[in-house]
Every structure is written in C-alpha cells, then in structure tokens.
Design a protein around this motif. Structure first.
Motif, short mmCIF file in Angstrom:
data_model
loop_
_atom_site.label_atom_id
_atom_site.label_comp_id
_atom_site.label_asym_id
_atom_site.label_seq_id
_atom_site.Cartn_x
_atom_site.Cartn_y
_atom_site.Cartn_z
N ARG A 36 0.85 -1.20 0.00
CA ARG A 36 0.00 0.00 0.00
C ARG A 36 0.88 1.24 0.00
NH1 ARG A 36 -2.03 3.24 4.28
NH2 ARG A 36 -1.14 1.84 5.83
N VAL A 37 0.58 2.19 -0.89
CA VAL A 37 1.29 3.46 -0.90
C VAL A 37 0.68 4.36 0.16
CG1 VAL A 37 1.87 5.51 -2.23
CG2 VAL A 37 1.90 3.26 -3.34
N VAL A 38 1.51 4.85 1.06
CA VAL A 38 1.05 5.75 2.13
C VAL A 38 1.20 7.20 1.70
CG1 VAL A 38 1.45 6.48 4.52
CG2 VAL A 38 1.59 4.05 3.91
N ALA A 39 2.37 7.55 1.15
CA ALA A 39 2.61 8.93 0.74
C ALA A 39 3.74 8.97 -0.28
CB ALA A 39 2.96 9.80 1.95
N THR A 40 3.68 9.93 -1.16
CA THR A 40 4.76 10.15 -2.13
C THR A 40 5.10 11.63 -2.14
OG1 THR A 40 3.21 10.45 -3.97
CG2 THR A 40 4.06 8.23 -3.61
N ARG A 41 6.36 11.92 -2.42
CA ARG A 41 6.77 13.32 -2.52
C ARG A 41 7.92 13.41 -3.52
NH1 ARG A 41 7.19 17.19 2.58
NH2 ARG A 41 4.95 16.87 2.30
N ALA A 42 7.76 14.31 -4.49
CA ALA A 42 8.81 14.52 -5.49
C ALA A 42 9.91 15.39 -4.90
CB ALA A 42 8.22 15.18 -6.73
N HIS A 43 11.14 15.12 -5.32
CA HIS A 43 12.29 15.92 -4.91
C HIS A 43 13.26 15.96 -6.09
CE1 HIS A 43 14.63 12.21 -4.34
NE2 HIS A 43 13.54 11.72 -3.77
N VAL B 294 5.70 3.61 2.00
CA VAL B 294 4.74 2.55 1.69
C VAL B 294 4.62 1.56 2.84
CG1 VAL B 294 5.40 2.73 -0.75
CG2 VAL B 294 6.42 0.94 0.68
N GLU B 295 3.56 0.79 2.81
CA GLU B 295 3.46 -0.39 3.65
C GLU B 295 4.00 -1.55 2.84
OE1 GLU B 295 0.13 -3.37 5.65
OE2 GLU B 295 -0.45 -1.33 5.05
N ASN B 296 5.02 -2.24 3.38
CA ASN B 296 5.60 -3.34 2.61
C ASN B 296 4.96 -4.68 2.99
OD1 ASN B 296 6.82 -4.09 5.05
ND2 ASN B 296 8.81 -3.26 4.49
N ARG B 297 5.44 -5.74 2.39
CA ARG B 297 4.82 -7.05 2.59
C ARG B 297 4.98 -7.55 4.03
NH1 ARG B 297 7.41 -11.48 -1.02
NH2 ARG B 297 7.52 -9.87 -2.62
N GLN B 298 5.94 -6.97 4.77
CA GLN B 298 6.12 -7.33 6.17
C GLN B 298 5.17 -6.54 7.08
OE1 GLN B 298 8.57 -6.46 4.08
NE2 GLN B 298 9.80 -8.31 3.86
N GLY B 299 4.40 -5.61 6.52
CA GLY B 299 3.48 -4.80 7.31
C GLY B 299 4.12 -3.55 7.88
N LEU B 300 5.37 -3.26 7.50
CA LEU B 300 6.09 -2.10 8.01
C LEU B 300 5.83 -0.89 7.12
CD1 LEU B 300 9.41 -4.02 8.58
CD2 LEU B 300 8.02 -3.07 10.42
N ILE B 301 5.68 0.29 7.74
CA ILE B 301 5.57 1.54 6.98
C ILE B 301 6.97 2.13 6.89
CG2 ILE B 301 4.44 3.78 6.82
CD1 ILE B 301 2.50 1.43 6.78
N MET B 302 7.53 2.17 5.67
CA MET B 302 8.92 2.57 5.52
C MET B 302 9.11 3.29 4.19
SD MET B 302 10.95 -0.87 6.77
CE MET B 302 12.27 -0.05 7.65
N ALA B 303 10.15 4.10 4.12
CA ALA B 303 10.56 4.67 2.84
C ALA B 303 11.11 3.56 1.95
CB ALA B 303 11.62 5.75 3.06
N ALA B 304 10.71 3.58 0.69
CA ALA B 304 11.23 2.65 -0.32
C ALA B 304 11.03 1.18 0.05
CB ALA B 304 12.71 2.91 -0.58
N ALA B 305 10.03 0.92 0.90
CA ALA B 305 9.68 -0.46 1.28
C ALA B 305 10.82 -1.19 1.99
CB ALA B 305 9.22 -1.27 0.06
N GLY B 306 11.80 -0.43 2.47
CA GLY B 306 12.95 -1.06 3.12
C GLY B 306 14.01 -1.55 2.14
#
Length: 255
Positions: free
Chosen positions: A65-72, A80-92
């Motif tokens: 699941r995508v939580v937030a995106t920001r261009a730079h 994002v929320e990754n397959r491990q259920g963690l909310i992290m930048a770049a899915a870890g």
C-alpha cells in the motif's frame, strides 16, 4: 551494558549466521543476553537481493500500500506499507552496505528469521537468549532516523505498564513501552552504520527474555484501522475528493 561482536566478514547467501555469531562471541554470551542483529546480514544470508538496476521495480514489488509520495530533485520518495506490514521509505529496499550493483530486500518474515536464529543460538549455548532483527527507519513528526525492531524472538517486545503506578502513586492508563525498539536504537549507537559491526549484545535486560512463543516484532505494528495518519496529505485529499465525487454522482443518478 551494550557491546559489539567484531570480526564479521562479508556475509553471503547460505551463511550460517548462528555459527558466525558464536564464533565472534567467543563464549562471552551469558544467560539473559539479547542480540541485536542488523537486518542486512540476515537478508544477505537468506539471499534477499537483486540487481540494483531493478531498485524501483523492487520497491514496487515489495509494496502492499502506498502511504505517501513526494517529489524531490533526485526523484520521488515513496513511503509505503511493505509485505512485512512495516511503513517505511522505499519499502525497506536499500543499497547501503551492499555489494556494488546489488540492492537488499528485507527478510520475507523477520520474526521467523529471528526465531530460527534464536532457536539455534539457544540450542548451541544452552543459554536463555533473545534476538532482535533491526533496521533503520524514519519517524513521523521527527527528523533523522533510528533503528527499530522488525523481527524478534525470545523476549517481550512490549512492556505493558497500564494499571501500575508512577512514582507519585498515579495509575498509568496508556503507557506501553516499545522496549524492542528502544533496544534496537541503543544497539545502533554502538553498532553504527559504517563500522562493519552488524551484531550487538545488550546485557542487563534479562527480565524481558522468555519463551520462544512470545509475540514477535509484528506485535509492534499498529493496525491500519487504528492509525490516525494512515495516508499522506495528498493521498488523503485525493481519496476524500474521489469519495465526494462518487457520492455526488450517486445523488445525480438517483434524481
């Protein structure tokens, strides 16, 4: 007391982490010790890597699941929320401390990895040990990053103080300490990011060490339905706008 276990070389797929840790420990472990193990060496030993040219696709593949995106200027940051259920930048997905041309993915099931490692270490030593698998993460509302526990076995990951009294005698109603994350952060101060010391031993918290059936680090993850900030600002706006538009179209159709 926190100290590192030096002497680790480059970890490759198929390496026996339990044997390597015990070799580095040189009989220094005692009953009640907790080992904080950097997720990268677990990922390497489990073969969780792919070519760096596929980094963006790897992030997509690991995303639930995508939580937030920001261009730079350098591209787009995806929280994002990754397959491990963690909310992290770049899915870890990470390139640091990885061989050239390789990106590392998080272990498929960090709790299972911690449990297997803890089981092996207990069997080899006869000691009551705990294992935490750590990874670096940012935090909402706070600058900088710290290490958190993404996998755990053989210890309580939460210290529920609700119903106890503080030093003034007042009852605590909401305090549940995330002790596994606190241990991970303390261990990272000693391990560092560039020292080549992927394992630290935390001593003096033996009261937290227990059965292998204790809940793993997944117990630290807040369910989405209880998360007051489950989406980024732009994503929440877009979701609300879409819902409002759908409601308006439904009313027009009904008329």
């Amino acid at each position: 007391m926190v100290f590192t276990l030096p002497g680790f070389g480059e970890i490759v797929a198929g390496d026996n982490l339990g044997a390597l840790i015990l070799e580095a420990a040189q009989s220094r472990l005692v009953d009640g010790d907790i080992l904080a193990v950097t997720s990268k060496i677990v990922s390497k030993a489990e073969g969780r890597q792919r070519a760096a040219t596929d980094r963006e696709q790897a992030i997509t593949d690991e995303t639930v699941r995508v939580v937030a995106t920001r261009a730079h200027p350098g591209g787009v940051t995806r929280i994002v929320e990754n397959r491990q259920g963690l909310i992290m930048a770049a899915a870890g997905v990470d390139t640091s401390n990885a061989p050239d041309g390789i990106v590392l993915l998080l272990p498929i099931d960090p709790d299972a990895s911690a449990r297997a490692l803890c089981t092996a270490l207990r069997a080899r030593t006869g000691l009551r040990l705990g294992v935490i698998i750590t990874d670096t993460a940012g935090r909402a509302w706070r600058e900088g990053q710290t290490d958190i526990a993404i996998g755990a076995a053989g210890l309580a990951v939460l210290d529920d103080l609700r119903g106890t009294a503080d030093t003034s005698g007042r009852q605590l109603d909401v305090t549940v300490a995330a002790v596994a994350d606190e241990i991970a952060g303390a261990a990272d101060l000693i391990k560092g990011k560039t020292s080549g010391n992927p394992v630290a031993v935390v001593r003096g918290l033996g009261h937290l060490v227990g059965a292998l059936t204790l809940a793993g680090a997944s117990a630290l993850q807040r369910p989405s339905e209880n998360d007051m900030f489950r989406l980024g600002t732009n994503e929440a706006y877009a979701e609300g706008f879409a819902a409002g538009r759908a409601a308006a179209l439904s009313e027009d159709t009904a008329e």
